[in-house]
Design an enzyme around this catalytic site. Structure first.
Site, PDB file in Angstrom:
ATOM      1  N   ASP A   8     -33.911  66.294 -79.787  1.00  0.00           N
ATOM      2  CA  ASP A   8     -34.340  66.985 -78.571  1.00  0.00           C
ATOM      3  C   ASP A   8     -35.821  66.624 -78.366  1.00  0.00           C
ATOM      4  O   ASP A   8     -36.344  65.723 -79.039  1.00  0.00           O
ATOM      5  CB  ASP A   8     -34.088  68.501 -78.672  1.00  0.00           C
ATOM      6  CG  ASP A   8     -35.059  69.206 -79.626  1.00  0.00           C
ATOM      7  OD1 ASP A   8     -35.815  68.509 -80.336  1.00  0.00           O
ATOM      8  OD2 ASP A   8     -35.056  70.448 -79.654  1.00  0.00           O
ATOM      9  N   HIS A   9     -36.480  67.346 -77.453  1.00  0.00           N
ATOM     10  CA  HIS A   9     -37.891  67.042 -77.185  1.00  0.00           C
ATOM     11  C   HIS A   9     -38.766  67.280 -78.422  1.00  0.00           C
ATOM     12  O   HIS A   9     -39.728  66.558 -78.647  1.00  0.00           O
ATOM     13  CB  HIS A   9     -38.395  67.878 -76.006  1.00  0.00           C
ATOM     14  CG  HIS A   9     -38.147  69.355 -76.172  1.00  0.00           C
ATOM     15  ND1 HIS A   9     -36.879  69.897 -76.131  1.00  0.00           N
ATOM     16  CD2 HIS A   9     -38.994  70.395 -76.424  1.00  0.00           C
ATOM     17  CE1 HIS A   9     -36.964  71.206 -76.315  1.00  0.00           C
ATOM     18  NE2 HIS A   9     -38.222  71.529 -76.496  1.00  0.00           N
ATOM     19  N   CYS A  65     -34.961  67.680 -84.508  1.00  0.00           N
ATOM     20  CA  CYS A  65     -35.466  68.630 -83.509  1.00  0.00           C
ATOM     21  C   CYS A  65     -36.767  69.170 -84.080  1.00  0.00           C
ATOM     22  O   CYS A  65     -37.287  68.602 -85.049  1.00  0.00           O
ATOM     23  CB  CYS A  65     -34.445  69.719 -83.166  1.00  0.00           C
ATOM     24  SG  CYS A  65     -34.033  70.863 -84.493  1.00  0.00           S
ATOM     25  N   GLY A  66     -37.300  70.249 -83.509  1.00  0.00           N
ATOM     26  CA  GLY A  66     -38.600  70.717 -83.989  1.00  0.00           C
ATOM     27  C   GLY A  66     -38.589  71.012 -85.482  1.00  0.00           C
ATOM     28  O   GLY A  66     -39.439  70.545 -86.236  1.00  0.00           O
ATOM     29  N   THR A  67     -37.598  71.789 -85.899  1.00  0.00           N
ATOM     30  CA  THR A  67     -37.475  72.171 -87.316  1.00  0.00           C
ATOM     31  C   THR A  67     -36.364  71.430 -88.041  1.00  0.00           C
ATOM     32  O   THR A  67     -36.307  71.477 -89.266  1.00  0.00           O
ATOM     33  CB  THR A  67     -37.150  73.667 -87.423  1.00  0.00           C
ATOM     34  OG1 THR A  67     -35.898  73.896 -86.726  1.00  0.00           O
ATOM     35  CG2 THR A  67     -38.243  74.537 -86.818  1.00  0.00           C
ATOM     36  N   GLY A  68     -35.440  70.861 -87.304  1.00  0.00           N
ATOM     37  CA  GLY A  68     -34.229  70.280 -87.890  1.00  0.00           C
ATOM     38  C   GLY A  68     -33.101  71.294 -88.014  1.00  0.00           C
ATOM     39  O   GLY A  68     -31.957  70.929 -88.280  1.00  0.00           O
ATOM     40  N   ILE A  69     -33.427  72.567 -87.820  1.00  0.00           N
ATOM     41  CA  ILE A  69     -32.437  73.629 -88.044  1.00  0.00           C
ATOM     42  C   ILE A  69     -31.373  73.635 -86.950  1.00  0.00           C
ATOM     43  O   ILE A  69     -30.170  73.643 -87.225  1.00  0.00           O
ATOM     44  CB  ILE A  69     -33.112  75.017 -88.121  1.00  0.00           C
ATOM     45  CG1 ILE A  69     -34.069  75.082 -89.313  1.00  0.00           C
ATOM     46  CG2 ILE A  69     -32.054  76.117 -88.246  1.00  0.00           C
ATOM     47  CD1 ILE A  69     -34.928  76.355 -89.344  1.00  0.00           C
ATOM     48  N   GLY A  70     -31.806  73.632 -85.703  1.00  0.00           N
ATOM     49  CA  GLY A  70     -30.851  73.732 -84.594  1.00  0.00           C
ATOM     50  C   GLY A  70     -29.863  72.579 -84.569  1.00  0.00           C
ATOM     51  O   GLY A  70     -28.645  72.793 -84.442  1.00  0.00           O
ATOM     52  N   HIS A  98     -25.104  64.837-104.139  1.00  0.00           N
ATOM     53  CA  HIS A  98     -24.192  65.963-104.336  1.00  0.00           C
ATOM     54  C   HIS A  98     -23.314  66.258-103.134  1.00  0.00           C
ATOM     55  O   HIS A  98     -22.193  66.733-103.284  1.00  0.00           O
ATOM     56  CB  HIS A  98     -24.977  67.242-104.655  1.00  0.00           C
ATOM     57  CG  HIS A  98     -25.580  67.237-106.029  1.00  0.00           C
ATOM     58  ND1 HIS A  98     -25.979  68.388-106.669  1.00  0.00           N
ATOM     59  CD2 HIS A  98     -25.855  66.213-106.885  1.00  0.00           C
ATOM     60  CE1 HIS A  98     -26.474  68.081-107.869  1.00  0.00           C
ATOM     61  NE2 HIS A  98     -26.424  66.760-108.009  1.00  0.00           N
ATOM     62  N   ARG A 131     -18.328  63.101-109.091  1.00  0.00           N
ATOM     63  CA  ARG A 131     -17.950  64.367-109.730  1.00  0.00           C
ATOM     64  C   ARG A 131     -18.061  65.564-108.773  1.00  0.00           C
ATOM     65  O   ARG A 131     -17.535  66.637-109.042  1.00  0.00           O
ATOM     66  CB  ARG A 131     -18.795  64.608-110.987  1.00  0.00           C
ATOM     67  CG  ARG A 131     -20.246  64.884-110.732  1.00  0.00           C
ATOM     68  CD  ARG A 131     -21.071  64.832-112.014  1.00  0.00           C
ATOM     69  NE  ARG A 131     -22.483  64.844-111.737  1.00  0.00           N
ATOM     70  CZ  ARG A 131     -23.244  65.958-111.753  1.00  0.00           C
ATOM     71  NH1 ARG A 131     -22.708  67.116-112.035  1.00  0.00           N
ATOM     72  NH2 ARG A 131     -24.519  65.882-111.474  1.00  0.00           N
ATOM     73  N   HIS A 132     -18.726  65.346-107.618  1.00  0.00           N
ATOM     74  CA  HIS A 132     -18.848  66.432-106.643  1.00  0.00           C
ATOM     75  C   HIS A 132     -17.752  66.400-105.573  1.00  0.00           C
ATOM     76  O   HIS A 132     -17.720  67.249-104.686  1.00  0.00           O
ATOM     77  CB  HIS A 132     -20.217  66.372-105.962  1.00  0.00           C
ATOM     78  CG  HIS A 132     -21.347  66.654-106.896  1.00  0.00           C
ATOM     79  ND1 HIS A 132     -21.673  67.928-107.312  1.00  0.00           N
ATOM     80  CD2 HIS A 132     -22.188  65.819-107.546  1.00  0.00           C
ATOM     81  CE1 HIS A 132     -22.685  67.865-108.152  1.00  0.00           C
ATOM     82  NE2 HIS A 132     -23.013  66.589-108.318  1.00  0.00           N
TER      83      HIS A 132
HETATM   84  C1  RB5 Z   1     -37.243  73.566 -79.278  1.00  0.00           C
HETATM   85  O1  RB5 Z   1     -38.376  74.201 -78.860  1.00  0.00           O
HETATM   86  C2  RB5 Z   1     -36.889  73.962 -80.703  1.00  0.00           C
HETATM   87  O2  RB5 Z   1     -36.342  75.244 -80.706  1.00  0.00           O
HETATM   88  C3  RB5 Z   1     -35.959  72.954 -81.303  1.00  0.00           C
HETATM   89  O3  RB5 Z   1     -36.556  71.709 -81.327  1.00  0.00           O
HETATM   90  C4  RB5 Z   1     -35.512  73.210 -82.716  1.00  0.00           C
HETATM   91  O4  RB5 Z   1     -36.593  73.403 -83.580  1.00  0.00           O
HETATM   92  C5  RB5 Z   1     -34.456  74.208 -82.889  1.00  0.00           C
HETATM   93  O5  RB5 Z   1     -33.971  74.479 -83.993  1.00  0.00           O
END
Ligand code: RB5
Length: 147
Positions: A8-9, A65-70, A98, A131-132
């Site tokens: 994303d951005h 993405c910003g954090t990689g989480i989304g 793993h 093994r995993h």
């Molecule tokens: C966008 O602002 C931000 O929420 C996205 O890049 C990401 O970090 C979501 O997990």
């Protein structure tokens, strides 16, 4: 290797750098967007590459993405995808060793490009430890049953 990459951005700048690094090493890289720093919704860009990985069109996927989480949460909704969010050398190596992660997720606002590239390289070059496999089969079974 055929590798799909998307962001994303929040991950755009790092994605651009990684496209350069990956292509420079002779990989066939499909950049599936986004194409600028303009705000977009990450779920749209988080499933394009993973769908191609699940179908066999690509061997691996990279998402930023910003954090990689989304992008990681969204990518793991695609059947057959094992997306791993990594922050350092240990998590990058273990995601391969793993978890046989077929998609790597990175935080574009958290990692400098040289460090992110090091993590991608580690993940791509570390072999899976068979093994995993039993645990991965259990995950596939959860997916199959839909619970
Ligand atoms: C966008 O602002 C931000 O929420 C996205 O890049 C990401 O970090 C979501 O997990």
């Amino acid at each position: 290797m055929r590798i799909a990459i998307g962001s994303d951005h929040g991950g755009f700048e790092l994605k651009q750098a990684l496209v350069g690094f990956l292509s420079g090493e002779g990989n066939e890289v499909a950049d599936l967007g986004t194409d600028s720093s303009a705000s977009v919704d990450y779920p749209l860009f988080a499933v394009r590459g993973p769908r191609g990985v699940a179908s066999g069109r690509f061997q691996k996927g990279v998402l930023v993405c910003g954090t990689g989480i989304g992008v990681c949460i969204a990518a793991n909704k695609v059947k057959g995808i094992r997306a791993a969010l990594v922050h350092d050398e240990t998590t990058a190596r273990l995601a391969a060793q793993h978890n046989d992660a077929n998609v790597l997720c990175l935080g574009g606002r958290l990692l400098a490009a040289p460090m992110a590239w090091e993590l991608v390289r580690l993940w791509l070059t570390t072999p899976f430890e068979p093994r995993h496999q039993r645990r991965l089969d259990m995950i596939s079974e959860l997916e199959r049953r839909g619970d």
